[in-house]
Design an enzyme around this catalytic site. Structure first.
Site, PDB file in Angstrom:
ATOM      1  N   THR A  69      11.576  -0.285  -8.330  1.00 44.49           N
ATOM      2  CA  THR A  69      10.138  -0.023  -8.439  1.00 44.49           C
ATOM      3  C   THR A  69       9.588  -0.955  -9.520  1.00 44.49           C
ATOM      4  OG1 THR A  69      10.448   1.614 -10.172  1.00 44.49           O
ATOM      5  CG2 THR A  69      10.510   2.422  -7.912  1.00 44.49           C
TER       6      THR A  69
ATOM      7  N   GLU B 179      10.218   4.217  -2.860  1.00 46.19           N
ATOM      8  CA  GLU B 179      11.122   5.350  -2.695  1.00 46.19           C
ATOM      9  C   GLU B 179      11.109   5.934  -1.278  1.00 46.19           C
ATOM     10  OE1 GLU B 179       9.127   4.803  -5.223  1.00 46.19           O
ATOM     11  OE2 GLU B 179       9.922   5.553  -7.127  1.00 46.19           O
TER      12      GLU B 179
ATOM     13  N   LYS C 143     -10.263  13.068 -15.748  1.00 44.12           N
ATOM     14  CA  LYS C 143     -10.496  14.498 -15.989  1.00 44.12           C
ATOM     15  C   LYS C 143     -11.776  14.658 -16.784  1.00 44.12           C
ATOM     16  CE  LYS C 143      -5.560  15.212 -15.964  1.00 44.12           C
ATOM     17  NZ  LYS C 143      -5.117  13.848 -16.358  1.00 44.12           N
TER      18      LYS C 143
ATOM     19  N   TRP D 102     -11.406  17.247 -11.811  1.00 41.30           N
ATOM     20  CA  TRP D 102     -10.877  15.921 -11.505  1.00 41.30           C
ATOM     21  C   TRP D 102     -11.861  15.091 -10.702  1.00 41.30           C
ATOM     22  CZ3 TRP D 102      -5.029  16.457  -9.766  1.00 41.30           C
ATOM     23  CH2 TRP D 102      -4.297  16.943 -10.861  1.00 41.30           C
TER      24      TRP D 102
HETATM   25  P1  ADP Z   1       5.586   0.418  -7.282  1.00 38.75           P
HETATM   26  O1  ADP Z   1       6.124  -0.910  -6.909  1.00 38.75           O
HETATM   27  O2  ADP Z   1       4.454   0.401  -8.268  1.00 38.75           O
HETATM   28  O3  ADP Z   1       6.589   1.481  -7.468  1.00 38.75           O
HETATM   29  P2  ADP Z   1       5.123   0.827  -4.587  1.00 38.75           P
HETATM   30  O4  ADP Z   1       4.986  -0.551  -4.063  1.00 38.75           O
HETATM   31  O5  ADP Z   1       6.318   1.621  -4.336  1.00 38.75           O
HETATM   32  O6  ADP Z   1       4.780   0.826  -6.079  1.00 38.75           O
HETATM   33  O7  ADP Z   1       3.801   1.582  -4.209  1.00 38.75           O
HETATM   34  C1  ADP Z   1       3.681   2.975  -4.163  1.00 38.75           C
HETATM   35  C2  ADP Z   1       2.298   3.455  -4.503  1.00 38.75           C
HETATM   36  O8  ADP Z   1       1.268   2.645  -3.937  1.00 38.75           O
HETATM   37  C3  ADP Z   1       2.032   4.804  -3.908  1.00 38.75           C
HETATM   38  O9  ADP Z   1       2.661   5.813  -4.654  1.00 38.75           O
HETATM   39  C4  ADP Z   1       0.503   4.866  -3.971  1.00 38.75           C
HETATM   40  O10 ADP Z   1       0.038   5.195  -5.250  1.00 38.75           O
HETATM   41  C5  ADP Z   1       0.115   3.457  -3.671  1.00 38.75           C
HETATM   42  N1  ADP Z   1      -0.273   3.361  -2.267  1.00 38.75           N
HETATM   43  C6  ADP Z   1       0.455   2.897  -1.243  1.00 38.75           C
HETATM   44  N2  ADP Z   1      -0.235   2.970  -0.093  1.00 38.75           N
HETATM   45  C7  ADP Z   1      -1.441   3.504  -0.384  1.00 38.75           C
HETATM   46  C8  ADP Z   1      -2.619   3.858   0.369  1.00 38.75           C
HETATM   47  N3  ADP Z   1      -2.707   3.651   1.687  1.00 38.75           N
HETATM   48  N4  ADP Z   1      -3.656   4.417  -0.295  1.00 38.75           N
HETATM   49  C9  ADP Z   1      -3.599   4.622  -1.614  1.00 38.75           C
HETATM   50  N5  ADP Z   1      -2.534   4.309  -2.370  1.00 38.75           N
HETATM   51  C10 ADP Z   1      -1.469   3.759  -1.781  1.00 38.75           C
END
Ligand code: ADP
Length: 528
Positions: free
Chosen positions: A184, A329, A431, A436
């Site tokens: 990640t 994940e 917040k 929220w």
């Molecule tokens: P990182 O590399 O930061 O771990 P990832 O590439 O795994 O991130 O991205 C996961 C996150 O991206 C999700 O938990 C969410 O917050 C955001 N995300 C992915 N797709 C969408 C979507 N369609 N709308 C809003 N947020 C999204």
């Protein structure tokens, strides 16, 4: 009573055998560093992957060893995906956009034995060479680079392949064997490793090609703009040969709208996938140049929330837009937004949702005490998921208990039709007075204003309300607009107390290594 069907393990090598027999002449087209195009068939691709496996075995790579890649989307990276994993080793894709310290941390944490790299990343690697103790050497992909004096050994990829066996037979093993590793981005704390198995990759690929996933078939040609160095380019490198679809790989040019337009049109691409910022730049370019994408049927957009304005601009060009949600994940496919009925037109609110879970993924939203919340489209809570391609624990924490439900760190609503919408990352919700406010919804509205190029909404500390929303915008070139006009634009679209207090005009909004708005950096920059 047990069923009496054949017990064949779900292995990535099965995709290869299928494509070799049924789709040997399907093409993989790559746009190389120097702008030339390279074409080879699936038959050639997998013969080269077999050569790579046999060469890696000669180098002493064994089952379970990690072999890292630092590379753009092209045929060689594709060969690594298969050549490494089908041998029983782990293909560890590393994101070159990370800071050098993070790359060093990740390579060290995974204890990679060899690193396959595009030569342009050699300067970065030279800077961290001393920290990479597990690494025995480099395999250089694009021939031009100078072998690095900082590493004990550096080999040329093509020479290595020339010495390999194109008929190398892969071993058969348990389907739960690790196949690929991706960290990640670690916006807070260290990056964490997600270790995919052969089984999870195969099941995720089936879901990916399904009608309400990518809807991928042997009649398609798919171009993943999403990088192969992050979450396996959303599984497309596996799904395409499984479906018999052709692949077009944009190399280091994925962020260049002119190159993308050329590839989409001249290579007859029917499906593509990428993050909102890429499509934003592409539609701006098409508008400026007066160009169309006549052959493109479908576009999948995810990684962060696409705005309604962006979706509508793409739809106006006759492209079917499928928002999708997922994360490292979750392999990453979790939900996809497709119509659930044949007849009725979808409302604006329905169009922007992240969509329904594809079979295999279960969703729920819970409140602070862990109580499940209703699917009424109103209640928002912490989004949790589970399924056979969801991470049970991170690499290096094998001793911990596996999670029953994975906590995504996202806040979401789910409507009665099962369609989910992300309202925020948990750490980004604003917040205000104990209630929220969704930053994503406020950003979405700002993006509909014709003067706005990009928008982000962050919480600003407030003595009475705790936090209040601040709208941060980058304006389109040569356009002017007042703060009051932008704030007035919210009237009637959200509750009064949701309307931001102020607007900050900036030249640029910072992004993370995976192309998301970095609210952490933005807050730091705007602290004063
Ligand atoms: P990182 O590399 O930061 O771990 P990832 O590439 O795994 O991130 O991205 C996961 C996150 O991206 C999700 O938990 C969410 O917050 C955001 N995300 C992915 N797709 C969408 C979507 N369609 N709308 C809003 N947020 C999204």
């Amino acid at each position: 009573m047990r069923g009496l069907m054949m017990d064949m393990p779900l292995l990535i090598g099965n995709i290869v055998r299928h494509a070799e027999r049924v789709y040997p002449q399907r093409e993989v087209v790559s746009l190389l560093h120097d702008g030339r195009k390279h074409r080879q068939s699936y038959a050639e691709t997998f013969a080269r992957a077999r050569r790579l496996s046999s060469a890696l075995q000669q180098l002493g790579i064994e089952a379970g060893d990690r072999v890292a890649t630092l590379a753009w989307n092209d045929h060689r990276h594709l060969e690594c995906y298969y050549g490494i994993s089908c041998l029983g080793a782990v293909c560890h894709t590393v994101n070159p956009r990370l800071f050098p310290e993070q790359i060093a941390y990740i390579l060290d944490h995974a204890a990679d034995r060899w690193l396959v790299t595009d030569t342009e990343f050699l300067p970065v690697l030279a800077g961290i060479a001393k920290e990479l103790e597990s690494l025995e050497g480099l395999i250089l992909l694009a021939g031009a680079g100078e072998p690095s004096a900082d590493f004990i050994r550096s080999l040329d990829y093509e020479e290595l392949l020339a010495g390999g066996d194109p008929d190398f037979a892969w071993p058969e093993f348990d389907e739960r064997t690790a196949a690929a590793l991706c960290y990640t981005s670690g916006t807070t704390g260290h990056p964490k490793g997600v270790l995919y198995s052969h089984r999870s990759v195969i099941l995720h690929s089936y879901a990916g090609i399904s009608a309400d996933g990518f809807g991928l078939s042997a009649r398609d040609i798919i171009l993943p703009v999403v990088p192969m160095f992050h979450v396996n380019a959303w599984g497309i490198p596996y799904a395409a040969p499984m479906a018999g679809a052709g692949l077009v790989l944009p190399g280091r040019h994925a962020g260049n709208p002119r190159a993308l337009t050329e590839l989409l049109n001249n290579e007859a691409v029917s499906i593509t996938a990428g993050v909102p910022t890429v499509w934003q730049a592409l539609v701006d370019y098409l508008d400026e140049e007066g160009l169309e994408l006549p052959g493109l049927e479908r576009l999948v957009v995810g990684g962060s929330a696409p705005s309604l304005a962006l979706i509508q601009r793409l739809m106006a060009r006759g492209i079917e837009v499928r928002p999708a949600w997922g994360m490292t994940e979750t392999s990453p496919l979790g939900t996809v937004n497709t119509p659930a009925r044949r007849d009725a037109a979808r409302s604006d609110e329905e169009l922007v949702r992240a969509g329904r879970p594809i079979f295999g993924i279960e969703l729920r939203i819970v409140d602070d005490s862990g109580q499940e919340l209703p699917w009424d489209g109103q209640a928002f809570g912490a989004l949790q998921v589970r399924g056979p391609w969801v991470c049970a624990r991170y690499y290096g924490s094998e001793d911990s208990a596996p999670a029953d439900w994975f906590d995504t760190g996202d806040v979401a609503t789910i409507d009665p039709s099962g369609s989910m919408q992300i309202t925020d990352r948990t750490k980004d919700v604003i917040k205000s007075g104990g209630e929220w406010i969704s930053s994503i919804e406020l950003e979405n509205i700002a993006m509909a204003h014709p003067a706005v190029q990009e928008a982000a909404v962050i919480g600003r500390p407030h003595p009475k309300w705790d936090e209040r929303p601040l709208l941060v915008v980058v304006l389109r070139d040569g356009v002017e607009v007042s703060e009051q006009e932008l704030l007035d634009f919210y009237q009637g679209k959200v509750a009064k107390w949701w309307i931001p207090d102020a607007v900050a005009f900036v030249d640029e909004i910072p992004h993370t290594a995976t192309g998301k708005i970095s609210k952490l950096k933005l807050k730091e920059r705007l602290r004063d």
